[in-house]
Write a protein that holds these residues in place. Structure first.
Motif, PDB file in Angstrom:
ATOM      1  N   TYR A  35       0.862  -1.442   0.100  1.00  0.00           N
ATOM      2  CA  TYR A  35      -0.668  -0.414  -0.138  1.00  0.00           C
ATOM      3  C   TYR A  35       1.273   1.243  -0.197  1.00  0.00           C
ATOM      4  O   TYR A  35       1.893   0.847   0.084  1.00  0.00           O
ATOM      5  CB  TYR A  35      -1.069  -0.009   1.074  1.00  0.00           C
ATOM      6  N   SER A  89       1.185   5.591   1.624  1.00  0.00           N
ATOM      7  CA  SER A  89      -0.120   6.093   2.618  1.00  0.00           C
ATOM      8  C   SER A  89       0.099   7.104   2.328  1.00  0.00           C
ATOM      9  O   SER A  89       1.336   8.047   1.656  1.00  0.00           O
ATOM     10  CB  SER A  89       1.093   6.191   4.441  1.00  0.00           C
ATOM     11  N   LYS A 129      -4.262   4.669   4.085  1.00  0.00           N
ATOM     12  CA  LYS A 129      -4.056   4.151   2.758  1.00  0.00           C
ATOM     13  C   LYS A 129      -4.491   3.744   1.527  1.00  0.00           C
ATOM     14  O   LYS A 129      -5.800   3.446   1.604  1.00  0.00           O
ATOM     15  CB  LYS A 129      -3.720   2.160   3.682  1.00  0.00           C
TER      16      LYS A 129
END
Length: 259
Positions: free
Chosen positions: A68, A70, A124
């Motif tokens: 992912y 951020s 995320k």
């Protein structure tokens, strides 16, 4: 770190806040591109999980495999390279509205750490969702890629700042950059903005000792350029201060693109 699920629950209209609140990131996009409410909704729908980090906690460790990217919702973080003795060089500051590691989408593993300099909340965007967004709307690829290219431009400017500027000009340039970026996301007002770094952290950004940072800030204050009080900076002589820093915001690419 603390996790919580937050979900989008309605149509996005101008003036409506996102849930999680990604308005600051949308502001950075709209500074550079025409970006419709429908596109903003499409992006917002994919960003649902928030995580909170304490000061000096790692968002991502160097060589950690992640799935992912951020988005900073609140707080300051940094890209940093660590030495074996625990010392570090901060290579970029990340403020609310920044996607700190879109690079991890193609790379999967970062060659640097991302660390919270203050308590931080992030949202995320999973890499599978990035792939789906790009498949649904290929223009999204350019917008997200553009963000990583601006990061690269800032890295080059930081290298020049540390390598060729000295003393007051070096610290002034960093302050000018954070002011300009804070303006974009609505966190600066008439030269005043939050700058919650310690003097030690500023030294890690600039290659200065904490004592030298303290001395330079005192000189800038005594010369009437700025005040730095309770983690808030006010620049009093903006044009003169930018001249001192040799600051030109072109490397931040804050004008609209053609498409």
């Amino acid at each position: 770190m603390v996790y919580s699920e937050q979900h989008s629950d309605g149509a996005l209209l101008k003036g409506r806040t996102f849930d999680p609140d990604i308005e600051k990131f949308i502001s950075t996009i709209r500074k550079r591109f025409d970006f419709s409410d429908a596109e903003a909704e499409k992006l917002s729908e994919r960003i649902t999980l928030t995580t909170t980090f304490d000061r000096e906690e790692f968002l991502v460790r160097e060589d950690e495999r992640i799935h992912y990217s951020s988005l900073i919702l609140d707080g300051y973080a940094a890209r940093a390279k660590y030495n074996e003795d625990g010392s570090r060089q901060i290579t970029q500051l990340q403020i609310p509205g920044d996607f700190v590691d879109l690079h991890s989408y193609p790379l999967e593993v970062l060659d640097h750490a991302i660390v919270a300099l203050t308590p931080c909340t992030i949202a995320k965007l999973h890499h599978t969702d990035i792939s789906e967004l790009i498949d649904e709307d290929p223009r999204m690829a350019r917008i997200l890629w553009f963000s990583t290219m601006v990061d690269a431009a800032m890295h080059r400017e930081w290298i020049q700042n540390i390598g060729s500027r000295e003393g007051k000009a070096r610290i002034a340039h960093l302050i000018c950059e954070i002011h300009a970026r804070s303006e974009v996301v609505g966190l600066a007002d008439n030269g005043t903005f939050s700058f919650p770094l310690t003097q030690a952290q500023l030294g890690e950004c600039l290659g200065f000792s904490q004592i030298h940072v303290n001395r330079l800030l005192r000189m800038l204050r005594e010369e009437g350029y700025l005040t730095f009080k309770e983690k808030v900076v006010t620049i009093h002589k903006m044009e003169a201060f930018c001249d001192l820093a040799n600051f030109d915001a072109n490397y931040l690419y804050l004008s609209k693109r053609s498409s």
